[in-house]
Design a protein around this motif. Sequence first.
Motif, PDB file in Angstrom:
ATOM      1  N   ASP A  64      -1.195 -25.123   8.400  1.00  0.00           N
ATOM      2  CA  ASP A  64      -0.124 -24.527   7.443  1.00  0.00           C
ATOM      3  C   ASP A  64      -0.433 -23.714   6.462  1.00  0.00           C
ATOM      4  N   ILE A  65       0.346 -22.684   6.374  1.00  0.00           N
ATOM      5  CA  ILE A  65       0.015 -21.922   5.077  1.00  0.00           C
ATOM      6  C   ILE A  65       1.295 -22.080   4.368  1.00  0.00           C
ATOM      7  N   PHE A  66       1.329 -22.679   2.977  1.00  0.00           N
ATOM      8  CA  PHE A  66       2.583 -22.725   2.322  1.00  0.00           C
ATOM      9  C   PHE A  66       2.916 -21.439   1.355  1.00  0.00           C
ATOM     10  N   LEU A  67       3.931 -20.954   1.281  1.00  0.00           N
ATOM     11  CA  LEU A  67       4.385 -20.099   0.261  1.00  0.00           C
ATOM     12  C   LEU A  67       5.077 -20.528  -0.998  1.00  0.00           C
ATOM     13  N   ILE A  68       4.499 -20.525  -2.043  1.00  0.00           N
ATOM     14  CA  ILE A  68       4.890 -21.008  -3.209  1.00  0.00           C
ATOM     15  C   ILE A  68       5.651 -19.929  -4.097  1.00  0.00           C
ATOM     16  N   SER A  69       6.864 -19.812  -4.061  1.00  0.00           N
ATOM     17  CA  SER A  69       7.727 -18.604  -4.608  1.00  0.00           C
ATOM     18  C   SER A  69       8.242 -19.042  -6.174  1.00  0.00           C
ATOM     19  N   ASP A  70       7.568 -18.103  -6.859  1.00  0.00           N
ATOM     20  CA  ASP A  70       7.891 -18.431  -8.289  1.00  0.00           C
ATOM     21  C   ASP A  70       9.039 -17.461  -8.789  1.00  0.00           C
ATOM     22  N   GLU A  71      10.408 -18.116  -9.127  1.00  0.00           N
ATOM     23  CA  GLU A  71      11.524 -17.323  -9.088  1.00  0.00           C
ATOM     24  C   GLU A  71      12.276 -17.221 -10.487  1.00  0.00           C
ATOM     25  N   PRO A  72      11.378 -17.402 -11.691  1.00  0.00           N
ATOM     26  CA  PRO A  72      12.198 -17.539 -12.906  1.00  0.00           C
ATOM     27  C   PRO A  72      13.357 -16.372 -13.114  1.00  0.00           C
ATOM     28  N   TYR A  73      12.950 -15.229 -12.603  1.00  0.00           N
ATOM     29  CA  TYR A  73      13.718 -13.861 -12.981  1.00  0.00           C
ATOM     30  C   TYR A  73      14.896 -13.403 -12.023  1.00  0.00           C
ATOM     31  N   ARG A  74      15.029 -14.622 -10.990  1.00  0.00           N
ATOM     32  CA  ARG A  74      15.900 -14.471  -9.894  1.00  0.00           C
ATOM     33  C   ARG A  74      17.199 -14.086 -10.266  1.00  0.00           C
ATOM     34  N   GLU A  75      17.831 -14.183 -11.296  1.00  0.00           N
ATOM     35  CA  GLU A  75      19.091 -13.532 -11.528  1.00  0.00           C
ATOM     36  C   GLU A  75      19.033 -12.327 -12.500  1.00  0.00           C
ATOM     37  N   ILE A  76      17.911 -11.933 -12.808  1.00  0.00           N
ATOM     38  CA  ILE A  76      18.055 -10.578 -13.930  1.00  0.00           C
ATOM     39  C   ILE A  76      17.682  -9.467 -12.622  1.00  0.00           C
ATOM     40  N   LEU A  77      18.650  -8.664 -12.031  1.00  0.00           N
ATOM     41  CA  LEU A  77      18.585  -8.020 -11.408  1.00  0.00           C
ATOM     42  C   LEU A  77      19.159  -6.693 -11.755  1.00  0.00           C
ATOM     43  N   PHE A  78      18.916  -5.260 -11.577  1.00  0.00           N
ATOM     44  CA  PHE A  78      19.387  -4.214 -11.835  1.00  0.00           C
ATOM     45  C   PHE A  78      19.903  -3.235 -10.598  1.00  0.00           C
ATOM     46  N   ASP A  79      20.831  -2.273 -11.101  1.00  0.00           N
ATOM     47  CA  ASP A  79      21.321  -1.432 -10.229  1.00  0.00           C
ATOM     48  C   ASP A  79      22.177  -2.049  -9.165  1.00  0.00           C
ATOM     49  N   GLY A  80      22.826  -3.149  -9.320  1.00  0.00           N
ATOM     50  CA  GLY A  80      23.624  -3.738  -8.344  1.00  0.00           C
ATOM     51  C   GLY A  80      22.820  -4.491  -7.319  1.00  0.00           C
ATOM     52  N   ARG A  81      21.514  -4.509  -7.278  1.00  0.00           N
ATOM     53  CA  ARG A  81      20.482  -5.108  -6.307  1.00  0.00           C
ATOM     54  C   ARG A  81      20.995  -6.413  -5.954  1.00  0.00           C
ATOM     55  N   LYS A  82      20.744  -7.062  -4.633  1.00  0.00           N
ATOM     56  CA  LYS A  82      20.481  -8.367  -4.384  1.00  0.00           C
ATOM     57  C   LYS A  82      19.009  -8.675  -3.849  1.00  0.00           C
ATOM     58  N   ALA A  83      18.576  -9.550  -4.394  1.00  0.00           N
ATOM     59  CA  ALA A  83      17.102 -10.016  -4.083  1.00  0.00           C
ATOM     60  C   ALA A  83      17.039 -10.933  -2.985  1.00  0.00           C
ATOM     61  N   PRO A  84      16.359 -10.590  -2.043  1.00  0.00           N
ATOM     62  CA  PRO A  84      15.856 -11.633  -0.841  1.00  0.00           C
ATOM     63  C   PRO A  84      15.664 -12.927  -1.492  1.00  0.00           C
ATOM     64  N   TYR A  85      16.145 -14.090  -0.905  1.00  0.00           N
ATOM     65  CA  TYR A  85      15.696 -15.215  -1.166  1.00  0.00           C
ATOM     66  C   TYR A  85      14.471 -15.821  -0.342  1.00  0.00           C
ATOM     67  N   PRO A  86      13.337 -15.764  -0.694  1.00  0.00           N
ATOM     68  CA  PRO A  86      12.213 -15.778   0.183  1.00  0.00           C
ATOM     69  C   PRO A  86      12.068 -16.843   1.122  1.00  0.00           C
ATOM     70  N   SER A  87      12.657 -18.213   0.687  1.00  0.00           N
ATOM     71  CA  SER A  87      12.520 -19.019   1.530  1.00  0.00           C
ATOM     72  C   SER A  87      13.532 -19.028   2.815  1.00  0.00           C
ATOM     73  N   LYS A  88      14.521 -18.166   2.830  1.00  0.00           N
ATOM     74  CA  LYS A  88      15.234 -17.835   3.973  1.00  0.00           C
ATOM     75  C   LYS A  88      14.403 -17.202   5.026  1.00  0.00           C
ATOM     76  N   TYR A  89      13.110 -16.686   4.737  1.00  0.00           N
ATOM     77  CA  TYR A  89      12.420 -15.977   5.744  1.00  0.00           C
ATOM     78  C   TYR A  89      11.310 -16.780   6.291  1.00  0.00           C
ATOM     79  N   TYR A  90      10.716 -17.760   5.739  1.00  0.00           N
ATOM     80  CA  TYR A  90       9.632 -18.433   6.090  1.00  0.00           C
ATOM     81  C   TYR A  90       9.877 -19.974   5.818  1.00  0.00           C
ATOM     82  N   SER A  91       9.662 -20.737   6.637  1.00  0.00           N
ATOM     83  CA  SER A  91       9.913 -22.268   6.617  1.00  0.00           C
ATOM     84  C   SER A  91       9.130 -22.826   5.457  1.00  0.00           C
ATOM     85  N   ASN A  92       7.802 -22.658   5.608  1.00  0.00           N
ATOM     86  CA  ASN A  92       6.936 -23.537   4.720  1.00  0.00           C
ATOM     87  C   ASN A  92       7.006 -22.865   3.494  1.00  0.00           C
TER      88      ASN A  92
END
Lengths: 397, 397
Positions: free
Chosen positions: A208-236
């Motif tokens: 296994d290779i784990f993805l550790i996604s550090d997301e403290p800025y997840r809610e600070i988005l510009f230009d009406g952008r939505k950010a992809p939520y990494p965990s939706k794309y990769y199980s580990n």
Amino acid sequence: MINEKYKAMLGGKSIIRELSEYATARGNEIGYENVFDYSLGNPSVPCTKGYTDAVISLHQEMNPMALHGYSPSTTIPSVRQAVAESLNRRFGMDYSMEHIFMTTGAAGALAHALRAVTQPGDVVLTFAPFFPEYTPYVEGTQANLRVVPANVEDFQINFSAFEKMLDENVMAVLINTPNNPSGIVYSEETIKKLAEVLERKQKEYGHDIFLISDEPYREILFDGRKAPYPSKYYSNTLSCYSFSKSLSLPGERIGYVAVNPKAVDADILVAMMAQISRGTGHNCPSSSIQLAVAEVLDETSDLSVYETNMNLLYDALVELGFEVVRPGGTFYIFPKALEADANAFCMKAKKYDLILVPSDNFGVTGYFRMAYCIDTEKVKRSIPVLKKFVETEYPNR
Amino acid sequence: MINEKYKAMLGGKSIIRELSEYATARGNEIGYENVFDYSLGNPSVPCTKGYTDAVISLHQEMNPMALHGYSPSTTIPSVRQAVAESLNRRFGMDYSMEHIFMTTGAAGALAHALRAVTQPGDVVLTFAPFFPEYTPYVEGTQANLRVVPANVEDFQINFSAFEKMLDENVMAVLINTPNNPSGIVYSEETIKKLAEVLERKQKEYGHDIFLISDEPYREILFDGRKAPYPSKYYSNTLSCYSFSKSLSLPGERIGYVAVNPKAVDADILVAMMAQISRGTGHNCPSSSIQLAVAEVLDETSDLSVYETNMNLLYDALVELGFEVVRPGGTFYIFPKALEADANAFCMKAKKYDLILVPSDNFGVTGYFRMAYCIDTEKVKRSIPVLKKFVETEYPNR
């Protein structure tokens, strides 16, 4: 005898902290309003009224023995449940309580996530530019941090370098999007490609290779952008979150790890994190603060000032001829310096009371970071100063 | 791949926690008021009104950006100053701000103190009976914990065993007075003799030996007793404190390390602790809770219930013929079991809904711990049950 390793660390002061201390000292001389202090990533807007009200009413109404009692070692069940539900609602995930572990901010979250999925000697990859504290965070676990060189084109992932460095000793990959210091947000295309590479390498290496996604800025988005939520794309994936920026609570040390329900050993990872806590002295974030944030999970502070500031600075920098990638979020911008030596560039800026952080500590040379979590009024006043600095110091560009 | 060490730890459940979970489950069957649950050391009195008022007024009146802002890495100066002054006032010490490091409870304090004064592979000595979490606390630092056998006479220090085990690999000695689980308080004679041995061995081995003094029960003292403050007797002392018991705030995770100003490297130890935090994810206790406790440093909850309960239990145990050392403080008592196998003894007690913790995990065989931080009314009701248990199960003593 005192510990030699930690004693030796006393020498290596953080450049960000040094600049911030300089700005404070300079402010004492000439008035802090005259120092254009872009050094520190400290939120500049207050927490929500909802949070303050929650703290006060918990202290007025709840039984103090329940409010201040020990958390179970896996943290408070009702809080974990509320976090799971909020994430499911917002990102279409399928977390339940047992996938959530409350932590003392993102630092606490990363400390647990890294220890849970690496053994001493393993390699953890991250991508330049990166938050310099990742080095002590990873070294503290006895794993080794290696840094994939930046893709300076757009600060998305440099995939050719990544694939070369992703050898069989790599057990975890640490990403930070929206990113400190570049301000960029990984596109869905980037996240999908990252997931594809990781899936392929997991099969190739048979581990296994784990993805550790550090997301403290997840809610600070510009230009009406939505950010992809990494965990939706990769199980580990282990998502590490802090309320420091979204609720402007950096000093309260509150965040969590969310384990993807489809991750390998998803059913035991949180219990392991409770064991990890015993050895580090973490032992759960404050009970009253866990309970208070659980009441305001879907709130954020008024984060719009960061976008206002970004637009002002981005336009000014472009007009002055800087090469700069437009941030998609955070409160950082990361332009290319006007000479190869970013330290020299930032030293010159200091003469104009412009406090800019050179990029070397972020794993890239020749750039600088501006943390624009300051009053808009000050950003506006800084622009003519920036102009004067550039025109005086770099007249022949 | 997930970490094997922490995965393996999942098997080893704490006996205290297991018994506590059993008591809760049994309470769901027969009513918790009918379970005489002496398992957990969870304060049974509310925090002070002063603390609650401090939290509320900080949230009502203080600028939220200051209240919730990042603490400096060495924790909040005004809080450190207030703690230093309180300790100086109460114990005649000479601390200043730079000797105080605020932590997430005593667990956080011990995590920092141990890391600051040991290197991986060093030996740390402690004395039986001891708090079982010392094992993960010390192992988490990569030092090795060795346990000096108990002096079962009075649970003061077994000095002959201590001197034999205090070889040149011992870099720190960890004490806990008032003591969990025995409830005894080290006498001034014990502390003086301990200091004398440590001074002598420091000279003999030519290296420092630090005393780490774990003092969460410092304010829970019986019979009008005053407890000696260990740091007054030995310069190389790091005092580790928690407000969990004195203010009934165990879930809030707030405490400190106080470095004796005469200790070796006293001027840099706190700065080193700030470095240690970076690798463990500790990064300061909650800012609002640091500020709130600073306003009530000399307060305690009404701790008198613990002495009332101790007297009731001590008298009952003596009358029933138990061998038991009278506690000088805490909310624990540690009698000798009525058979050599304390586990068998406690299993038999369970049939009477008496939840007692066998001593093996505390480093002594043949004893049991009762945590009498419960309502006095329940203590009173438990005494005839204890009598029935003893008379039925051990009729021929």
